[in-house]
Design an enzyme around this catalytic site. Structure first.
Site, short mmCIF file in Angstrom:
data_model
loop_
_atom_site.label_atom_id
_atom_site.label_comp_id
_atom_site.label_asym_id
_atom_site.label_seq_id
_atom_site.Cartn_x
_atom_site.Cartn_y
_atom_site.Cartn_z
CB CYS A 83 8.85 41.35 -8.48
SG CYS A 83 9.58 40.36 -7.17
NE ARG B 78 15.95 35.15 -12.59
CZ ARG B 78 14.67 35.27 -12.22
NH1 ARG B 78 14.05 34.25 -11.65
NH2 ARG B 78 14.00 36.39 -12.43
CD GLN C 153 9.33 42.37 -11.64
OE1 GLN C 153 9.54 41.23 -12.02
NE2 GLN C 153 8.14 42.96 -11.83
NE ARG D 193 10.63 41.23 -15.96
CZ ARG D 193 11.18 40.18 -15.35
NH1 ARG D 193 10.65 39.71 -14.23
NH2 ARG D 193 12.30 39.63 -15.80
CG ASP E 158 10.80 40.37 -3.54
OD1 ASP E 158 10.13 39.39 -3.90
OD2 ASP E 158 11.99 40.55 -3.89
CG HIS F 19 14.70 41.42 -10.74
ND1 HIS F 19 14.94 41.11 -12.07
CD2 HIS F 19 13.61 40.69 -10.38
CE1 HIS F 19 14.03 40.22 -12.47
NE2 HIS F 19 13.22 39.97 -11.47
N1 NVA Z 1 13.94 38.92 -4.52
C1 NVA Z 1 13.43 37.76 -5.20
C2 NVA Z 1 12.85 38.16 -6.51
C3 NVA Z 1 12.29 37.01 -7.32
C4 NVA Z 1 11.79 37.45 -8.68
C5 NVA Z 1 14.57 36.76 -5.40
O1 NVA Z 1 15.70 37.19 -5.69
O2 NVA Z 1 14.35 35.56 -5.25
N1 CP Z 2 9.51 38.44 -11.05
C1 CP Z 2 10.29 37.51 -11.60
O1 CP Z 2 11.42 37.78 -12.02
O2 CP Z 2 9.73 36.28 -11.70
P1 CP Z 2 10.45 34.89 -12.09
O3 CP Z 2 11.36 34.54 -10.94
O4 CP Z 2 9.32 33.93 -12.25
O5 CP Z 2 11.23 35.09 -13.35
#
Ligand code: NVA
Ligand code: CP
Length: 306
Positions: free
Chosen positions: A260, A104, A134, A288, A220, A131
């Site tokens: 998500c 990540r 997800q 997930r 989101d 992502h």
């Molecule tokens: N769009 C959000 C998703 C978090 C799971 C982010 O990138 O923070």
């Molecule tokens: N939806 C998702 O990826 O959640 P986290 O940021 O908690 O991993």
């Protein structure tokens, strides 16, 4: 077997997704029946987090242990990555010691560079651009509740972000349509998603028009990780992009709601929707783990039977 990475949704074919969804259902059934399934015994997954996470960490970590493997959890702060060791060198080293890597991070270029120097498959656990894990879970969840997503309409309300880009890739690959409504200045960049369009998506100024007749309404956070400096400007720009009962009312009566997570009730979604009867957000979160177990099995072992 040649190494396969999962860096964006478009890295797998429609046929491979059909396989993974079928395996995810089977692996989920084994889990629910407390049936031991250890196809990844002695395999190790390294997880590198440069941004916070709850679901991604727990789903990958629990999933890997349940499949008989083990995990190494790394963050920028506790590795040499935080002290400017090149990502290419990190990839060369880590991939000599583990069987699979989940990352990540911020820019997609970083995960691409890691993968280019990795001896083992690399999975995108979220970047600024995509992502895919997800959306894998979201589509599996849709299939569980409503059957095939082909030909359906998914309404995206809010930021043209990593989730929106990934939905566009999925629509093009799996044959459904995304109705996008974003505030001006926060539109999806078609070139980032890398989709041909416009057959698989339509753009609407008004979120009501995007949600009309939709089979699934999804949104989101207004501010994704890494964009916190824009928080105030985003609060103002996104004020009318909140999924409430009025928006859900113009979607199909059997429309599902997805997010998500993490969610901010009273911002991108009202509590009556996310905590209401059309919401499947907890299934999404649980799934997930099941889809990622199927993904890890596929990347490491190919199409296994049983
Ligand atoms: N769009 C959000 C998703 C978090 C799971 C982010 O990138 O923070
Ligand atoms: N939806 C998702 O990826 O959640 P986290 O940021 O908690 O991993």
């Amino acid at each position: 077997m040649a190494i396969r990475h999962y860096l964006q949704f478009s890295d797998l074919t429609a046929d491979e997704y059909a396989w993974i969804f079928q395996r995810a259902a089977l692996i989920k059934a084994k889990f629910k029946a407390y049936e031991k399934y250890h196809p990844l015994a002695d395999r190790t997954l390294a997880m590198i987090f440069e941004k916070a996470s709850t679901r991604t960490r727990v789903s990958f970590e629990a999933g890997m242990y349940q499949m008989g493997g083990s995990v190494v959890h790394l963050t920028t702060g506790d590795t040499q990555l935080g002290r400017a060791e090149p990502i290419e060198d990190t990839a060369r080293v880590i991939s000599r010691m583990v069987d699979l890597v989940m990352i990540r991070t911020f820019g997609q270029d970083k995960i691409e560079r890691f993968a280019a120097h990795s001896r083992v498959p690399v999975i995108n656990g979220l970047t600024n651009e995509f992502h895919p894990c997800q959306i894998l879970a979201d589509i599996f969840t849709f299939i569980e509740h409503r059957g095939s997503i082909a030909g359906k309409v998914v309404a995206w309300v809010g930021d043209g972000n990593n989730m929106a880009n990934t939905w566009l890739q999925a629509a093009e690959l799996l044959g459904f349509t995304v109705h996008l409504s974003t505030p001006s200045g926060y539109e999806v960049d078609q070139s980032v998603a890398g989709v041909r369009g416009p057959a698989s998506y339509k753009v609407f100024k008004d979120p009501q028009d995007a949600c009309r007749g939709a089979d699934l309404v999804t949104t989101d956070v207004w501010t994704s990780m890494g964009y916190e400096a824009e928080n105030e400007a985003r609060r103002k720009a996104f004020a009318d992009w909140c999924v409430d009962a009025d928006l859900m009312a113009v979607a199909r009566p059997d429309a599902l709601f997805m997010h998500c997570l993490p969610a901010h009730r009273g911002e991108e979604v009202e509590a009556e929707v996310i905590d209401g009867p059309q919401s499947v957000v907890w299934d999404e979160a649980e799934n997930r783990m099941h889809v990622q177990k199927a993904l890890m099995e596929f990347l490491l072992l190919g199409r296994v039977q049983g």
